[in-house]
Scaffold this active site. Sequence first.
Site, PDB file in Angstrom:
ATOM      1  N   ASP A  58       0.827  -1.209   0.000  1.00 36.56           N
ATOM      2  CA  ASP A  58       0.000   0.000   0.000  1.00 36.56           C
ATOM      3  C   ASP A  58       0.868   1.269   0.000  1.00 36.56           C
ATOM      4  OD1 ASP A  58      -2.287   1.536   0.133  1.00 36.56           O
ATOM      5  OD2 ASP A  58      -3.025   0.685   2.011  1.00 36.56           O
ATOM      6  N   ASP A  63     -10.530   2.596  -3.362  1.00 37.28           N
ATOM      7  CA  ASP A  63     -11.085   2.382  -2.020  1.00 37.28           C
ATOM      8  C   ASP A  63     -12.597   2.547  -2.033  1.00 37.28           C
ATOM      9  OD1 ASP A  63      -8.850   1.656  -0.681  1.00 37.28           O
ATOM     10  OD2 ASP A  63      -8.490   3.589   0.273  1.00 37.28           O
TER      11      ASP A  63
HETATM   12  C1  DGJ Z   1      -5.708   2.100   1.917  1.00 35.81           C
HETATM   13  C2  DGJ Z   1      -6.080   0.898   1.098  1.00 35.81           C
HETATM   14  O1  DGJ Z   1      -6.512   1.284  -0.165  1.00 35.81           O
HETATM   15  C3  DGJ Z   1      -7.129   0.097   1.853  1.00 35.81           C
HETATM   16  O2  DGJ Z   1      -7.552  -0.978   1.063  1.00 35.81           O
HETATM   17  C4  DGJ Z   1      -6.556  -0.366   3.149  1.00 35.81           C
HETATM   18  O3  DGJ Z   1      -5.516  -1.270   2.918  1.00 35.81           O
HETATM   19  C5  DGJ Z   1      -6.078   0.821   3.957  1.00 35.81           C
HETATM   20  N1  DGJ Z   1      -5.204   1.658   3.209  1.00 35.81           N
HETATM   21  C6  DGJ Z   1      -5.376   0.360   5.199  1.00 35.81           C
HETATM   22  O4  DGJ Z   1      -4.808   1.379   5.901  1.00 35.81           O
END
Ligand code: DGJ
Length: 745
Positions: free
Chosen positions: A504, A566
Amino acid sequence: MVRFTTRLAPAAGLVALLSCPTVAQAASSNVVVDGTSFALNGENVSYRFHVDNSTGDLISDHFGGIVTGDIPADIVSSINGWVGEPGRVRREFPDQGRGDFRTPAIRVRQTDGYTVSDLQYQSHTVIQGKPELPGLPATFGTGDDVTTLTVRLYDNYSSVAADLSYSIFSKYDAVVRSVNVTNMGKGNITVEALASMSVDFPFEDLDMITLSGDWAREAHPQRRKVQYGTQGVGSSAGYSSHLHNPFLALVDPATTESSGEAWGFSLVYTGSFSVDVEKGSQGFTRALLGLNPNQLSWSLGPGESLTSPECVSVYSNNGIGGMSRMFHRLYRNHLIKSKFATSDRPPLLNSWEGLSFNYNASTIVDLAQESADLGIKLFVLDDGWFGVKYPRDDDNAGLGDWTPNPAKFPHGLASPVDQITGLQAANTSTDLRFGIWVEPEMVNPNSTLYHEHPDWAMHAGSYPRTLQRNQLVLNVALPEVQDFIIDFMTKLLNSADISYIKWDNNRGIHEMPSPSTDHKYMLGMYRVFDTLTTRFPNVLWEGCGSGGGRFDAGVLQYFPQIWASDDTDAMERITIQLGTSLVYPPSAMGAHLSAVPNQQTGRTLPISFRGHVAMMGGSFGLELDPADMPADDKAALPGLIKLAEKVNPLILKGDLYRLSLPEDSNWPAVLFISENGSQAVLFYFQTAPRINNSIPRVRFQGLDSAAMYKVEGKGVYSGATLMNMGLQFPFDTDVGSIVVFLEKE
Ligand code: DGJ
C-alpha cells in the site's frame, strides 16, 4: 515526396549502424530504413519520420493506418509572420529556442546557461528485440516480438547527445519510445524537461481523452475537443496519483467505442508526470508525455546520461475499444513479469472493511475458518498487525516498525499463519493461502524507526514536515532506505507461510529536498520492487495506493494486480473499472464485494450486483466480515465465489468489449471473449428503475458473424444476429445484474 523503398525481409541481430545519412539500409519488415527515412510497420500501423537534410531535424510524417512506399511530404505553408519554419513543420523530437514556439520535448540548460538546443541527426542502429531500460520498468520481448530502432541526435554547440529508441511490437500495433540524453561535453548540464514521447499530428480536429478523479473516484474518463493552445493533465504528487492517470488518447471526433481512429499513449512510470497536448498556430496537434518538468532539474556531469521512462503508443482503427484491447494484450504478454499475469488468482477475503484495526491472532483464525467455509482460497490480513512500542491500533502509529504487535500476536505470525494455511477451502482439497498488508515506503512519527532515523523521512531542510494520514514518506531515493525495505520485507516473507503481499501507499510526497528527488525516489523504488519480486517470484504481489493512486504501467511491471479503488460501492465501481480498462487490462484490477450500506457511499445494492461487478476484476474478493451479514446475503456467497472462479479465466486472458457505458446508458454492458473465441461472458446491469419503457437490446461485439452461439437461457443465435440485432434481458427489480455465458458451436 519522402523517398522510400518497398518492405524488405527480416534480418537478425544488429543489422545497421549508419553515420552517413545518405546510405540506405534495411533491418526487417518491421523497421525499414531508406537513407534517412524511417518506417516502423505493425500489422495495422505505420509510423514514419525522416531527417530534413537541410537542418538535420527529425520530421514526423505519419502515425496511423498503413502507408507504403513513397509518401507525399508535408507542404510547408508560406512563411508570413513570426512563426518560422521550425514552427510550421511536424517535428519528431522538438528542441527549444530556434523558432518553434510550441512546447518542446527537451530543454537542457547548458554549462554556459543557454537553453537553446540544436539536435541534429547523426546515426542510427536497428536490432531485433528490445534492450532493457536501465533501472526503469519497460515492455519486453524477443526478436520475434519486437524490433528496435535507435536514432542518435547530436548538438554540436553543446555536445549533448539524445538517443531516441523506438520499439515496434508489430502484432499489437504498438510503438514504444524512450529517450536517453548524454552529456558529451566537459562541464555540467541540467536536463529541465524531457518527454518520452512527442509526436505532431497533421492539421485535423481531434478529441482527447484522459482519466481523472480523486481518492475513491479514480479513472473517470474525460473527453474534450483539442483546442488551440496547450491543454493537458499531470501529476506533481510524487506518484502517478488518483488525480490524473499517465495516459492519453487522441481520437477522431467521430470515433466511438467500436469504430474510428484512436491513438493511445501510456507512460510506463509511477512518478510525477506530464501529459501536454498543444494545437499550434498552424493547426498541428502535438502530444507530449513524460517526466513532469517541474520535478526534474536533473544534473548531468561529463559522460553521464539520463534515460526517460518509456511511453507506449498504440493505434487502432476499431475505436476506443480496439485501442484498449491492444494495450491489454501487450501489457498481459509484454509488460507484467509476474508468473500470475494471466493465471492463478484465488478468490480472497481481505480483512480491511470487515475488521479495520480490530483483531488478534485468534479472531483472524476464526475469520479465516469462516472464509474457507465459504470457498475462499486466500485470506488477506490488512493494516494493523505490527508495531511493538508504537502499536498500529489506528492510523496514528506504527508505520516503519514491521514487527508483529505482541498484544495481538503473542507468539508471532508463524503460528496463526500455520493454522490458517492448514485450513481447506470448502469442497476442495485446496489449502487456504495467507497474505498480508504492508506500506513499506511510509513512516509514522510515532514509531521507533522515525525516532532512530528522522533523516530518512522526506524533508526539505527546516521546512515543517507536513503529515497526511498522520504519516511521512520515507525518502526511497536513499540507498539505506531501499536496503531497509528490502531487508524487512525479506525477513517478513521468510518468517511465515506468506504467499501474497498487498503493498500500500497512502499519501503524496511533500517537501522534497530537490525537484529531482522524485525521479531518484522512483529509481530507488523500482530497485526495491525488482529485488523483492525477483527474490520471491512465487508471491502474488498486489499494488495499492489508497486504492488506485498508483494504478500505472510502471507498477504493473512488478505487481500483476492493483487495488483499483477504495470505493467499493459496486455502482461507482462500474465507472471506475471501465475507466481503468481504457488502458489497463481487467486482469490487473483488484475488485471486492463489500458489505452494505457501503462504507463510502452509504448505498445498499443487491449482493448479486455487488458480486457481479467485483468478478469483472482479475482479482475477485470479499471485503467484509461474514459474521455481520444478513443470512440471505451470506447464503449467496458460495455461489458467487464459484461463479467468480468460473469467469476468472476469461477475465484474465480474454478480450474486453465495453458494449455500453455507465455514463451513456442506464444499462451498462461488458463482454469478455476468450482468446480462441470459443467462449464469452456477458455482464449486464440495470442501474436505475425504468417504468413503462420497452426493453433495450444488448448488441454484442467481437463475435464471429458466421458462427452459431449457444446463449445461456436464451437459445442458439448466429454471431451476426447477436451483433446486429442483439438480445433483450429484462429486469424485475429496480437495479439488477446478470451474467450470461455464450458458447460457440
Ligand atoms: C488504503 C487501502 O486502499 C485500503 O484498502 C486499506 O488497505 C487501507 N489503506 C489500510 O490502511
